[in-house]
Design a protein around this motif. Structure first.
Motif, mmCIF file in Angstrom:
data_model
loop_
_atom_site.group_PDB
_atom_site.id
_atom_site.type_symbol
_atom_site.label_atom_id
_atom_site.label_comp_id
_atom_site.label_asym_id
_atom_site.label_seq_id
_atom_site.Cartn_x
_atom_site.Cartn_y
_atom_site.Cartn_z
ATOM 1 N N TYR A 122 0.857 -1.197 0.000
ATOM 2 C CA TYR A 122 0.000 0.000 0.000
ATOM 3 C C TYR A 122 0.888 1.240 0.000
ATOM 4 O O TYR A 122 1.928 1.286 0.680
ATOM 5 C CB TYR A 122 -0.891 0.018 1.244
ATOM 6 N N THR A 123 0.495 2.273 -0.740
ATOM 7 C CA THR A 123 1.211 3.544 -0.749
ATOM 8 C C THR A 123 0.218 4.687 -0.560
ATOM 9 O O THR A 123 -0.822 4.735 -1.230
ATOM 10 C CB THR A 123 1.968 3.755 -2.072
ATOM 11 N N GLY A 124 0.527 5.567 0.365
ATOM 12 C CA GLY A 124 -0.296 6.746 0.615
ATOM 13 C C GLY A 124 0.599 7.895 1.037
ATOM 14 O O GLY A 124 1.826 7.754 1.122
ATOM 15 N N SER A 125 0.018 9.048 1.309
ATOM 16 C CA SER A 125 0.816 10.203 1.732
ATOM 17 C C SER A 125 -0.014 11.094 2.640
ATOM 18 O O SER A 125 -1.246 11.083 2.598
ATOM 19 C CB SER A 125 1.330 10.995 0.531
ATOM 20 N N GLY A 126 0.704 11.871 3.452
ATOM 21 C CA GLY A 126 0.033 12.776 4.368
ATOM 22 C C GLY A 126 0.875 14.003 4.659
ATOM 23 O O GLY A 126 2.070 14.052 4.351
ATOM 24 N N ASP A 133 6.315 11.369 12.552
ATOM 25 C CA ASP A 133 4.922 11.298 12.974
ATOM 26 C C ASP A 133 4.298 9.969 12.582
ATOM 27 O O ASP A 133 3.472 9.416 13.312
ATOM 28 C CB ASP A 133 4.136 12.462 12.370
ATOM 29 N N VAL A 134 4.704 9.442 11.436
ATOM 30 C CA VAL A 134 4.244 8.122 11.005
ATOM 31 C C VAL A 134 4.827 7.043 11.908
ATOM 32 O O VAL A 134 4.120 6.124 12.349
ATOM 33 C CB VAL A 134 4.627 7.869 9.535
ATOM 34 N N VAL A 135 6.129 7.142 12.188
ATOM 35 C CA VAL A 135 6.780 6.149 13.046
ATOM 36 C C VAL A 135 6.180 6.187 14.451
ATOM 37 O O VAL A 135 5.933 5.142 15.065
ATOM 38 C CB VAL A 135 8.305 6.394 13.083
ATOM 39 N N LEU A 167 -7.508 -6.498 -2.205
ATOM 40 C CA LEU A 167 -8.303 -6.486 -0.977
ATOM 41 C C LEU A 167 -7.436 -6.132 0.226
ATOM 42 O O LEU A 167 -7.865 -5.394 1.126
ATOM 43 C CB LEU A 167 -8.967 -7.851 -0.773
ATOM 44 N N VAL A 168 -6.202 -6.671 0.248
ATOM 45 C CA VAL A 168 -5.279 -6.361 1.340
ATOM 46 C C VAL A 168 -4.914 -4.877 1.301
ATOM 47 O O VAL A 168 -4.875 -4.203 2.335
ATOM 48 C CB VAL A 168 -4.023 -7.244 1.253
ATOM 49 N N ARG A 169 -4.655 -4.362 0.095
ATOM 50 C CA ARG A 169 -4.339 -2.934 -0.020
ATOM 51 C C ARG A 169 -5.514 -2.066 0.408
ATOM 52 O O ARG A 169 -5.330 -1.011 1.027
ATOM 53 C CB ARG A 169 -3.938 -2.604 -1.461
ATOM 54 N N ARG A 170 -6.726 -2.504 0.082
ATOM 55 C CA ARG A 170 -7.905 -1.738 0.479
ATOM 56 C C ARG A 170 -8.038 -1.702 2.002
ATOM 57 O O ARG A 170 -8.353 -0.659 2.589
ATOM 58 C CB ARG A 170 -9.153 -2.352 -0.139
ATOM 59 N N ALA A 171 -7.777 -2.849 2.656
ATOM 60 C CA ALA A 171 -7.833 -2.887 4.122
ATOM 61 C C ALA A 171 -6.764 -1.981 4.726
ATOM 62 O O ALA A 171 -7.016 -1.256 5.696
ATOM 63 C CB ALA A 171 -7.667 -4.322 4.610
ATOM 64 N N ALA A 172 -5.545 -2.015 4.145
ATOM 65 C CA ALA A 172 -4.478 -1.141 4.638
ATOM 66 C C ALA A 172 -4.841 0.318 4.417
ATOM 67 O O ALA A 172 -4.575 1.174 5.270
ATOM 68 C CB ALA A 172 -3.168 -1.471 3.932
ATOM 69 N N GLY A 173 -5.477 0.605 3.274
ATOM 70 C CA GLY A 173 -5.879 1.980 3.000
ATOM 71 C C GLY A 173 -6.882 2.505 4.009
ATOM 72 O O GLY A 173 -6.841 3.683 4.386
ATOM 73 N N ARG A 174 -7.780 1.630 4.440
ATOM 74 C CA ARG A 174 -8.762 2.065 5.438
ATOM 75 C C ARG A 174 -8.070 2.392 6.760
ATOM 76 O O ARG A 174 -8.376 3.414 7.392
ATOM 77 C CB ARG A 174 -9.807 0.968 5.655
ATOM 78 N N LEU A 175 -7.122 1.554 7.162
ATOM 79 C CA LEU A 175 -6.374 1.824 8.382
ATOM 80 C C LEU A 175 -5.574 3.124 8.260
ATOM 81 O O LEU A 175 -5.553 3.945 9.181
ATOM 82 C CB LEU A 175 -5.431 0.662 8.693
ATOM 83 N N TRP A 176 -4.927 3.307 7.105
ATOM 84 C CA TRP A 176 -4.083 4.480 6.955
ATOM 85 C C TRP A 176 -4.873 5.762 6.751
ATOM 86 O O TRP A 176 -4.355 6.863 7.003
ATOM 87 C CB TRP A 176 -3.063 4.268 5.843
ATOM 88 N N LEU A 179 -3.063 8.215 9.058
ATOM 89 C CA LEU A 179 -2.471 9.439 8.526
ATOM 90 C C LEU A 179 -3.117 10.675 9.138
ATOM 91 O O LEU A 179 -2.449 11.699 9.353
ATOM 92 C CB LEU A 179 -2.584 9.470 7.001
ATOM 93 N N ALA A 180 -4.410 10.588 9.444
ATOM 94 C CA ALA A 180 -5.052 11.696 10.165
ATOM 95 C C ALA A 180 -4.415 11.860 11.546
ATOM 96 O O ALA A 180 -4.204 12.987 12.029
ATOM 97 C CB ALA A 180 -6.548 11.445 10.290
ATOM 98 N N TYR A 181 -4.100 10.741 12.184
ATOM 99 C CA TYR A 181 -3.409 10.734 13.481
ATOM 100 C C TYR A 181 -2.041 11.412 13.331
ATOM 101 O O TYR A 181 -1.678 12.306 14.109
ATOM 102 C CB TYR A 181 -3.260 9.271 13.900
ATOM 103 N N ALA A 182 -1.267 10.997 12.310
ATOM 104 C CA ALA A 182 0.066 11.556 12.093
ATOM 105 C C ALA A 182 -0.010 13.036 11.724
ATOM 106 O O ALA A 182 0.807 13.851 12.185
ATOM 107 C CB ALA A 182 0.787 10.768 11.002
ATOM 108 N N GLU A 183 -0.991 13.403 10.904
ATOM 109 C CA GLU A 183 -1.139 14.806 10.518
ATOM 110 C C GLU A 183 -1.509 15.671 11.717
ATOM 111 O O GLU A 183 -1.025 16.798 11.870
ATOM 112 C CB GLU A 183 -2.196 14.931 9.425
ATOM 113 N N ARG A 184 -2.383 15.148 12.564
ATOM 114 C CA ARG A 184 -2.753 15.887 13.778
ATOM 115 C C ARG A 184 -1.531 16.073 14.681
ATOM 116 O O ARG A 184 -1.309 17.155 15.236
ATOM 117 C CB ARG A 184 -3.841 15.117 14.527
#
Length: 339
Positions: free
Chosen positions: A172-176, A182-184, A309-318, A322-327
């Motif tokens: 999975y790849t995303g950005s914030g 903050d991610v770590v 499907l695995v990427r979609r599940a990871a995307g939901r978590l992230w 990522l909102a957590y990390a951005e905050r």
């Protein structure tokens, strides 16, 4: 803290959650999730060397006819395979008139600039110099010594993982809008799992935490008992260990239960600041799952169908993490972060 006994492995991977606890009635974890404990674990991770290596993409993202392009701390990076199939990486700006090499095709292992036809076969040419690159079979890495500023290493430190040829692999790849730390820090806070992600995790208990400075014999890891939700009351209980082998990497490894040895690698790569000066970070997360159960061989064969499907599940978590990390970054950047 000494870990309790790991969850027992049954004949079937699924269990029935016999005494479910409503989300609002689960045991609060805020007292255990001490800010100083998380901060100390983050500080130790940041002190570990990376050799100036950055994860940029999944190995499977790279096709024979076009490059993969990414940005690392404001540096445009382009990657492709040469005629021998070896990974090549270098600046994504054409040295002639600055064309974006990300838009140029690859012919027989040669990247051909689509503006004026400058051909790059991976060797130094016309002012273009390659950068060290590495394909570990799951992820693509590039070494940027000017960005990292550390003592460079010949290859990156790749976490131990199941053989990709005998595992289910999904990336999975995303950005914030945040920094890698903050991610770590998000990943080094396992206590938030069942509260923040109740659709995926239940019955989470942190059974041991990283070593304090005066107890070097205790592993520098968070050990967690948790159940993955499948559907309704069906769960998969496991014991997992969270470690940070480098300043931008956190690895969750299943140490007991279904899929023992499977890993989820989370890599945070700085992209650079946006037009407003806000830092941006890419999250590249690799799931490498393996199992000794007979049915897993069939599941692996249909891996290309399961990976989305695995990427979609990871995307939901992230989406949440990522909102957590951005905050966290927003509070840190304005001096309001309480941790």
């Amino acid at each position: 803290m000494t870990p309790a006994g790991p969850p027992r492995r049954g004949r079937l991977p699924l269990r029935l959650r016999r005494a479910p606890v409503a989300w609002e009635r689960q045991r609060p974890t805020w007292r255990e999730a001490r800010p100083a404990l998380i901060a100390d674990a983050l500080k130790r991770a940041q002190a570990r060397p990376s050799g100036n290596w950055y994860v940029v993409a999944a190995s499977r993202d790279l096709r024979a006819d076009r490059p993969v392009a990414r940005t690392v701390e404001g540096h445009e990076v382009v990657l492709w395979r040469d005629q021998r199939g070896d990974l090549v990486a270098g600046p994504g700006v054409c040295p002639h008139l600055g064309a974006p090499l990300r838009d140029s095709p690859v012919h027989c292992g040669t990247l051909v600039c689509h503006w004026h036809g400058l051909a790059l076969d991976g060797a130094p040419s016309a002012g273009w110099e390659p950068w060290p690159a590495h394909d570990d079979g799951v992820l693509l890495w590039v070494r940027l010594d000017d960005v990292g500023g550390e003592e460079p290493t010949a290859v990156p430190t790749v976490p131990v993982r199941p053989d990709p040829d005998h595992a289910l692999v999904a990336v999975y790849t995303g950005s914030g809008r945040c920094k890698p730390e903050d991610v770590v820090a998000n990943r080094l806070d396992p206590w938030h799992g069942a509260w923040f992600h109740p659709y995926s995790f239940v019955d989470l208990t942190v059974v041991s935490t990283p070593r304090p400075p005066d107890e070097p014999a205790v592993p520098d890891a968070f050990t967690v008992d948790v159940s993955f939700k499948v559907a309704g009351r069906l769960i998969v209980p496991v014991r997992a260990e969270f470690t940070a082998p480098g300043p931008r990497t956190v690895v969750m490894r299943i140490t007991d239960g279904e899929g023992e040895g499977s890993v989820v690698e989370t890599h945070a790569t700085p992209l650079g600041a946006d037009a407003t000066g806000t830092p941006r970070t890419a999250v590249v997360e690799a799931v490498v799952a393996a199992s000794g159960r007979p049915g897993f061989a069939l599941m692996r064969r249909v891996g290309p169908l399961l990976a989305p499907l695995v990427r979609r599940a990871a995307g939901r978590l992230w989406r949440d993490d990522l909102a957590y990390a951005e905050r966290r970054w927003s509070l840190r950047s304005t001096g309001r972060f309480p941790g």
